[in-house]
Write a protein that holds these residues in place. Structure first.
Motif, PDB file in Angstrom:
ATOM      1  N   LYS A  41     -87.355  30.788 -33.638  1.00 22.48           N
ATOM      2  CA  LYS A  41     -87.690  32.156 -34.037  1.00 22.48           C
ATOM      3  C   LYS A  41     -88.277  32.191 -35.443  1.00 22.48           C
ATOM      4  O   LYS A  41     -89.253  32.884 -35.697  1.00 22.48           O
ATOM      5  CB  LYS A  41     -86.443  33.051 -34.006  1.00 22.48           C
ATOM      6  CG  LYS A  41     -86.030  33.456 -32.631  1.00 22.48           C
ATOM      7  CD  LYS A  41     -86.769  34.689 -32.252  1.00 22.48           C
ATOM      8  CE  LYS A  41     -86.227  35.164 -30.922  1.00 22.48           C
ATOM      9  NZ  LYS A  41     -87.124  36.102 -30.294  1.00 22.48           N
ATOM     10  N   VAL A  42     -87.662  31.428 -36.349  1.00 20.54           N
ATOM     11  CA  VAL A  42     -88.158  31.413 -37.732  1.00 20.54           C
ATOM     12  C   VAL A  42     -89.557  30.800 -37.790  1.00 20.54           C
ATOM     13  O   VAL A  42     -90.464  31.335 -38.433  1.00 20.54           O
ATOM     14  CB  VAL A  42     -87.178  30.657 -38.660  1.00 20.54           C
ATOM     15  CG1 VAL A  42     -87.785  30.441 -40.033  1.00 20.54           C
ATOM     16  CG2 VAL A  42     -85.877  31.419 -38.764  1.00 20.54           C
ATOM     17  N   ILE A  43     -89.742  29.687 -37.105  1.00 19.95           N
ATOM     18  CA  ILE A  43     -91.067  29.028 -37.112  1.00 19.95           C
ATOM     19  C   ILE A  43     -92.116  29.911 -36.473  1.00 19.95           C
ATOM     20  O   ILE A  43     -93.224  30.041 -36.995  1.00 19.95           O
ATOM     21  CB  ILE A  43     -90.969  27.649 -36.427  1.00 19.95           C
ATOM     22  CG1 ILE A  43     -90.130  26.712 -37.312  1.00 19.95           C
ATOM     23  CG2 ILE A  43     -92.344  27.059 -36.184  1.00 19.95           C
ATOM     24  CD1 ILE A  43     -89.775  25.404 -36.666  1.00 19.95           C
ATOM     25  N   ASP A  44     -91.778  30.566 -35.342  1.00 20.80           N
ATOM     26  CA  ASP A  44     -92.727  31.481 -34.705  1.00 20.80           C
ATOM     27  C   ASP A  44     -93.069  32.659 -35.603  1.00 20.80           C
ATOM     28  O   ASP A  44     -94.209  33.110 -35.672  1.00 20.80           O
ATOM     29  CB  ASP A  44     -92.164  32.010 -33.380  1.00 20.80           C
ATOM     30  CG  ASP A  44     -92.155  30.952 -32.294  1.00 20.80           C
ATOM     31  OD1 ASP A  44     -92.815  29.906 -32.472  1.00 20.80           O
ATOM     32  OD2 ASP A  44     -91.464  31.163 -31.271  1.00 20.80           O
TER      33      ASP A  44
ATOM     34  N   ALA B  93     -88.009  42.927 -46.397  1.00 20.11           N
ATOM     35  CA  ALA B  93     -88.134  43.706 -45.155  1.00 20.11           C
ATOM     36  C   ALA B  93     -88.454  42.789 -43.976  1.00 20.11           C
ATOM     37  O   ALA B  93     -87.932  42.986 -42.874  1.00 20.11           O
ATOM     38  CB  ALA B  93     -89.219  44.764 -45.308  1.00 20.11           C
ATOM     39  N   ALA B  94     -89.289  41.791 -44.190  1.00 17.74           N
ATOM     40  CA  ALA B  94     -89.625  40.852 -43.126  1.00 17.74           C
ATOM     41  C   ALA B  94     -88.411  39.996 -42.765  1.00 17.74           C
ATOM     42  O   ALA B  94     -88.160  39.728 -41.592  1.00 17.74           O
ATOM     43  CB  ALA B  94     -90.793  39.963 -43.551  1.00 17.74           C
ATOM     44  N   ARG B  95     -87.638  39.580 -43.785  1.00 17.54           N
ATOM     45  CA  ARG B  95     -86.418  38.798 -43.521  1.00 17.54           C
ATOM     46  C   ARG B  95     -85.412  39.622 -42.738  1.00 17.54           C
ATOM     47  O   ARG B  95     -84.752  39.121 -41.831  1.00 17.54           O
ATOM     48  CB  ARG B  95     -85.794  38.323 -44.833  1.00 17.54           C
ATOM     49  CG  ARG B  95     -86.480  37.131 -45.429  1.00 17.54           C
ATOM     50  CD  ARG B  95     -85.618  36.458 -46.478  1.00 17.54           C
ATOM     51  NE  ARG B  95     -85.090  37.365 -47.471  1.00 17.54           N
ATOM     52  CZ  ARG B  95     -85.546  37.493 -48.709  1.00 17.54           C
ATOM     53  NH1 ARG B  95     -86.564  36.761 -49.113  1.00 17.54           N
ATOM     54  NH2 ARG B  95     -84.989  38.336 -49.550  1.00 17.54           N
ATOM     55  N   ARG B  96     -85.289  40.916 -43.076  1.00 14.35           N
ATOM     56  CA  ARG B  96     -84.359  41.790 -42.371  1.00 14.35           C
ATOM     57  C   ARG B  96     -84.773  41.948 -40.908  1.00 14.35           C
ATOM     58  O   ARG B  96     -83.943  41.905 -40.004  1.00 14.35           O
ATOM     59  CB  ARG B  96     -84.289  43.144 -43.068  1.00 14.35           C
ATOM     60  CG  ARG B  96     -83.194  44.036 -42.573  1.00 14.35           C
ATOM     61  CD  ARG B  96     -82.999  45.307 -43.406  1.00 14.35           C
ATOM     62  NE  ARG B  96     -84.223  45.921 -43.921  1.00 14.35           N
ATOM     63  CZ  ARG B  96     -84.643  45.842 -45.180  1.00 14.35           C
ATOM     64  NH1 ARG B  96     -83.961  45.167 -46.080  1.00 14.35           N
ATOM     65  NH2 ARG B  96     -85.758  46.458 -45.555  1.00 14.35           N
ATOM     66  N   GLY B  97     -86.064  42.111 -40.650  1.00 15.63           N
ATOM     67  CA  GLY B  97     -86.552  42.227 -39.272  1.00 15.63           C
ATOM     68  C   GLY B  97     -86.317  40.948 -38.484  1.00 15.63           C
ATOM     69  O   GLY B  97     -85.909  40.997 -37.323  1.00 15.63           O
ATOM     70  N   LEU B  98     -86.570  39.817 -39.119  1.00 18.76           N
ATOM     71  CA  LEU B  98     -86.326  38.533 -38.464  1.00 18.76           C
ATOM     72  C   LEU B  98     -84.835  38.348 -38.191  1.00 18.76           C
ATOM     73  O   LEU B  98     -84.451  37.906 -37.110  1.00 18.76           O
ATOM     74  CB  LEU B  98     -86.855  37.390 -39.330  1.00 18.76           C
ATOM     75  CG  LEU B  98     -86.601  35.973 -38.814  1.00 18.76           C
ATOM     76  CD1 LEU B  98     -87.282  35.761 -37.472  1.00 18.76           C
ATOM     77  CD2 LEU B  98     -87.067  34.950 -39.836  1.00 18.76           C
ATOM     78  N   ALA B  99     -83.996  38.709 -39.160  1.00 20.83           N
ATOM     79  CA  ALA B  99     -82.546  38.584 -38.984  1.00 20.83           C
ATOM     80  C   ALA B  99     -82.056  39.468 -37.844  1.00 20.83           C
ATOM     81  O   ALA B  99     -81.210  39.059 -37.045  1.00 20.83           O
ATOM     82  CB  ALA B  99     -81.829  38.948 -40.281  1.00 20.83           C
TER      83      ALA B  99
END
Length: 147
Positions: free
Chosen positions: A141-144, A20-26
Motif C-alpha cells: 500500500k505504501v509503495i503503491d 494529510a496524505a499520511r493520514r489518508g494512507l493510514a
C-alpha cells in the motif's frame, strides 16, 4: 518481518509525505487491516495461521452452532474500530468489550458469570495481530501510494 523492520524500511519515505496524505494512507491501511482481522477471526485462526483453541462443549447449545457463533459480534465494525492519524493507524476493540478481548487474546483467567464463584482459565486466541500477509499488504500500500 516485524513492525520495527517495516518502519525502518518505509519510515524515511513516509516522513517526506504531507500530513494529510499520511493520514489518508493510514486510514486506507487501517481499513484493510480491519478487513483482514475480521476474516481471520471468522476463520478462527491466529495470526501465524494456526487454529484457535476449540471451545469447551456447551450443554445447552446445538453442536454445529458453536463454531460459527464464536466472536461473531466482536468482529463487526461496531466493535472493531479503526483510528488513523498522520503519525499512525490502529485497529482496536471498543472499551465495552476490551476486558473480554484481553482475556481471550492473552489466555487469562476470568469469571464466566457473577453467579459462578470460580474463575475460568481461557486458552489464548489471538484476535488481533499481524500476519505475514498483513506486513506485505502494508508495504505494498505504501509503495503503491508513493508511485
Amino acid at each position: 518481518m516485524s513492525i520495527a523492520k517495516l518502519e525502518a524500511e518505509l519510515g524515511a519515505l513516509l516522513q517526506k509525505m504531507e500530513p494529510a496524505a499520511r493520514r489518508g494512507l493510514a486510514r486506507d491501511i487501517a481499513h484493510q487491516l480491519r478487513q483482514s482481522q475480521q476474516k481471520r477471526i471468522a476463520a478462527q485462526q491466529n495470526p501465524d495461521g494456526s487454529a484457535f483453541a476449540p471451545r469447551k462443549p456447551q450443554l445447552r447449545e446445538k453442536k454445529g452452532v458453536l463454531r460459527r457463533r464464536m466472536f461473531a459480534k466482536l468482529r463487526t465494525a461496531k466493535w472493531l474500530k479503526v483510528e488513523a492519524s498522520a503519525t499512525g493507524a490502529a485497529v482496536s476493540f471498543v472499551d465495552q468489550v476490551e476486558r473480554i478481548v484481553r482475556v481471550h487474546q492473552y489466555g487469562l483467567r476470568d469469571r464466566f458469570s457473577p453467579r459462578i464463584a470460580r474463575d475460568v482459565e481461557y486458552p489464548a486466541r489471538e484476535l488481533l495481530g499481524f500476519s505475514p500477509q498483513d506486513y506485505e499488504m502494508v508495504r505494498d500500500k505504501v509503495i503503491d501510494f508513493l508511485s
